[in-house]
Design a protein around this motif. Sequence first.
Motif, PDB file in Angstrom:
ATOM      1  N   SER A  66      70.945  20.768  40.754  1.00 13.93           N
ATOM      2  CA  SER A  66      71.417  19.384  40.861  1.00 13.93           C
ATOM      3  C   SER A  66      72.446  19.105  39.778  1.00 13.93           C
TER       4      SER A  66
ATOM      5  N   THR B 185      66.792  24.472  44.065  1.00 14.49           N
ATOM      6  CA  THR B 185      67.873  23.489  44.061  1.00 14.49           C
ATOM      7  C   THR B 185      68.533  23.456  42.689  1.00 14.49           C
TER       8      THR B 185
ATOM      9  N   HIS C  83      74.519  15.282  43.495  1.00 15.20           N
ATOM     10  CA  HIS C  83      75.167  16.440  44.107  1.00 15.20           C
ATOM     11  C   HIS C  83      74.230  17.638  43.944  1.00 15.20           C
ATOM     12  N   ARG C  84      73.796  18.208  45.076  1.00 14.21           N
ATOM     13  CA  ARG C  84      72.794  19.278  45.022  1.00 14.21           C
ATOM     14  C   ARG C  84      73.200  20.467  45.879  1.00 14.21           C
TER      15      ARG C  84
ATOM     16  N   ASN D 163      71.615  14.058  39.797  1.00  9.89           N
ATOM     17  CA  ASN D 163      70.964  14.450  41.054  1.00  9.89           C
ATOM     18  C   ASN D 163      71.675  13.978  42.320  1.00  9.89           C
TER      19      ASN D 163
END
Length: 109
Positions: free
Chosen positions: A36, A34, A42-43, A40
């Motif tokens: 980010s 992931t 918007h991932r 955090n």
Amino acid sequence: QGVTGTLLPTDGAEAKFQSEVTFIGETSFQESGTISFGENRHRLHFSTVGQGYIGPSADPQLKHGAVIWEIDGGEGQFEGATGLITSNFFVSSAGEVTDNHFGVIFLKE
């Protein structure tokens, strides 16, 4: 004169990267993780297309590698995102990683 380039910082929140790497051979691996953005909210979620490569470089203190990731989905502004990201990286003998990403991301309208 040759080719030159510059990286400049931009204003905004910090991006965070987290992944899990599984070696499937001496120089090949698969990865998922992931990226980010903005505290955090918007991932982007990604996984390896095929397999990545890591091997020796011209500098004996560094290993050099590359991998292509497919965007598996996202959250926040990246909800429904698709696309590909390339990662070209170095790993030092001390385990420090320098990683450069380039991506083309398609967003739902």
